[in-house]
Enzyme design. Structure first.
Site, PDB file in Angstrom:
ATOM      1  N   TYR A   1       0.861  -1.187   0.000  1.00 36.25           N
ATOM      2  CA  TYR A   1       0.000   0.000   0.000  1.00 36.25           C
ATOM      3  C   TYR A   1       0.892   1.230   0.000  1.00 36.25           C
ATOM      4  O   TYR A   1       1.554   1.533   0.992  1.00 36.25           O
ATOM      5  CB  TYR A   1      -0.903  -0.034   1.224  1.00 36.25           C
ATOM      6  CG  TYR A   1      -1.903   1.106   1.342  1.00 36.25           C
ATOM      7  CD1 TYR A   1      -2.146   1.996   0.306  1.00 36.25           C
ATOM      8  CD2 TYR A   1      -2.619   1.295   2.519  1.00 36.25           C
ATOM      9  CE1 TYR A   1      -3.061   3.021   0.421  1.00 36.25           C
ATOM     10  CE2 TYR A   1      -3.544   2.319   2.650  1.00 36.25           C
ATOM     11  CZ  TYR A   1      -3.758   3.178   1.598  1.00 36.25           C
ATOM     12  OH  TYR A   1      -4.671   4.192   1.715  1.00 36.25           O
TER      13      TYR A   1
ATOM     14  N   LYS B   1      -1.276  -1.310  -4.201  1.00 37.24           N
ATOM     15  CA  LYS B   1      -2.408  -0.382  -4.094  1.00 37.24           C
ATOM     16  C   LYS B   1      -1.834   1.012  -4.257  1.00 37.24           C
ATOM     17  O   LYS B   1      -1.173   1.541  -3.367  1.00 37.24           O
ATOM     18  CB  LYS B   1      -3.116  -0.530  -2.743  1.00 37.24           C
ATOM     19  CG  LYS B   1      -4.276   0.447  -2.543  1.00 37.24           C
ATOM     20  CD  LYS B   1      -4.859   0.340  -1.145  1.00 37.24           C
ATOM     21  CE  LYS B   1      -5.924   1.396  -0.902  1.00 37.24           C
ATOM     22  NZ  LYS B   1      -6.422   1.364   0.507  1.00 37.24           N
TER      23      LYS B   1
ATOM     24  N   VAL C   1      -9.339  -1.061  -4.865  1.00 35.39           N
ATOM     25  CA  VAL C   1      -9.576  -1.158  -3.425  1.00 35.39           C
ATOM     26  C   VAL C   1     -10.463   0.030  -3.076  1.00 35.39           C
ATOM     27  O   VAL C   1     -10.007   1.168  -2.999  1.00 35.39           O
ATOM     28  CB  VAL C   1      -8.269  -1.129  -2.616  1.00 35.39           C
ATOM     29  CG1 VAL C   1      -8.577  -1.151  -1.112  1.00 35.39           C
ATOM     30  CG2 VAL C   1      -7.392  -2.333  -2.980  1.00 35.39           C
TER      31      VAL C   1
END
Length: 298
Positions: free
Chosen positions: A132, A160, A202
């Site tokens: 992330y 992400k 996401v």
């Protein structure tokens, strides 16, 4: 390995502050019934940093039961690498299908420190990892150089991308091709990211509007960009609620209004009030009044 719409689900609380397992089961089931492709527990939207390790593992177990064999990931976002590794190992034992890992949320690590932390967490769990990268919220940027350095470890399967710069998505693909499953993590850049090659989303507002979110993704996969864009333009004022200091309160308010859930948050957060609440309510109410009829898709 992973693709599609994977909600970053909210954590539900009882009035006494304990976990509301029943409400999470209901809300997570709505996501899966709408066609989502997995669940991510205890991220920023899931108030992970406000939960104990035991609570996070319990939310993970609820997500795992609800996911119906699709991936259920736990977010690992700790200040200290030691604590991140400990949680990662516990998540593996609890049955997580993978992890979403945030570098240190307190100390802003440099290139060498960031890479070492990510490697340590992946080794501790020995699970697939979605990295992330969110330089806006967490001030640690997982750059293309870092991704290239980490590419020798097959456990790192996805990124992400939440840099808030749509050019970064193309940079990752140009540099690394399909080495990582590229997910967008910014709700109000989702159409743009999917247009330039992201394979997943996401999502945040999906927890209140799952069918519309899935429709945008599926239509894009079918090459029906015009239809997806029409829904996205309707959705944009709602999606903007995700890009805010109050994203948790905003989205829990949307859940309360759209799916009949509640707004309970864990302190120091408090539910929205005053003008801030009125503005969010207006956005949500206006969108619900002109909710689009969704086209059929495969």
């Amino acid at each position: 390995m992973w693709q599609g719409v994977i909600p970053a689900v909210t954590t539900k609380f009882n009035e006494d502050g304990s976990l509301d397992i029943g409400e999470m089961e209901r809300c997570f089931a709505l996501q899966m019934d709408a066609g989502c492709d997995g669940l991510i527990a205890c991220g920023s939207l899931g108030e992970g940093p406000m939960l104990s390790h035991d609570e996070r593992l319990e939310v993970l177990r609820v997500a795992k039961r609800a996911s119906g064999g699709k991936p259920a990931l736990l977010t690992v976002a700790e200040a200290a690498t030691r604590d991140a590794c400990a949680l990662a190992a516990k998540a593996a034992k609890a049955g997580a299908d993978g992890l979403m890992v945030v570098p240190s949320t307190i100390y802003h690590s440099n290139h060498k420190e960031t890479v070492a932390t990510l490697r340590a967490v992946a080794q501790a769990a020995d699970l697939p990892v979605m990295i992330y990268s969110n330089r806006v919220a967490y001030r640690v940027d997982v750059t293309c150089d870092m991704l290239e350095e980490l590419a020798d470890d097959a456990r790192f399967v996805a990124i992400k991308e939440s840099s808030d710069d749509i050019r970064r998505s193309t940079d990752i693909i140009n540099r690394l091709g399909g080495r990582y499953d590229l997910f967008t993590g910014v709700d109000n850049l989702a159409f743009e990211a999917l247009s330039v090659g992201a394979v997943g989303w996401v999502a945040g507002l999906v927890v209140a509007f799952p069918k519309e979110t899935v429709a945008i993704y599926r239509l894009m996969q079918e090459g029906r960009q015009r239809e997806a864009l029409d829904i996205y333009r309707w959705f944009r004022p709602l999606l903007d609620l995700d890009v805010s200091t109050y994203l948790v309160q905003n989205i829990k308010l949307a859940e309360a209004m759209a799916i009949g859930s509640n707004e309970r948050v864990r302190a120091p957060r408090m539910p929205l009030e005053g003008e801030t609440r009125a503005r969010a309510e207006k956005v949500i109410r206006t969108a619900m009044e002109v909710r689009p009829q969704l086209p059929r898709f495969d």
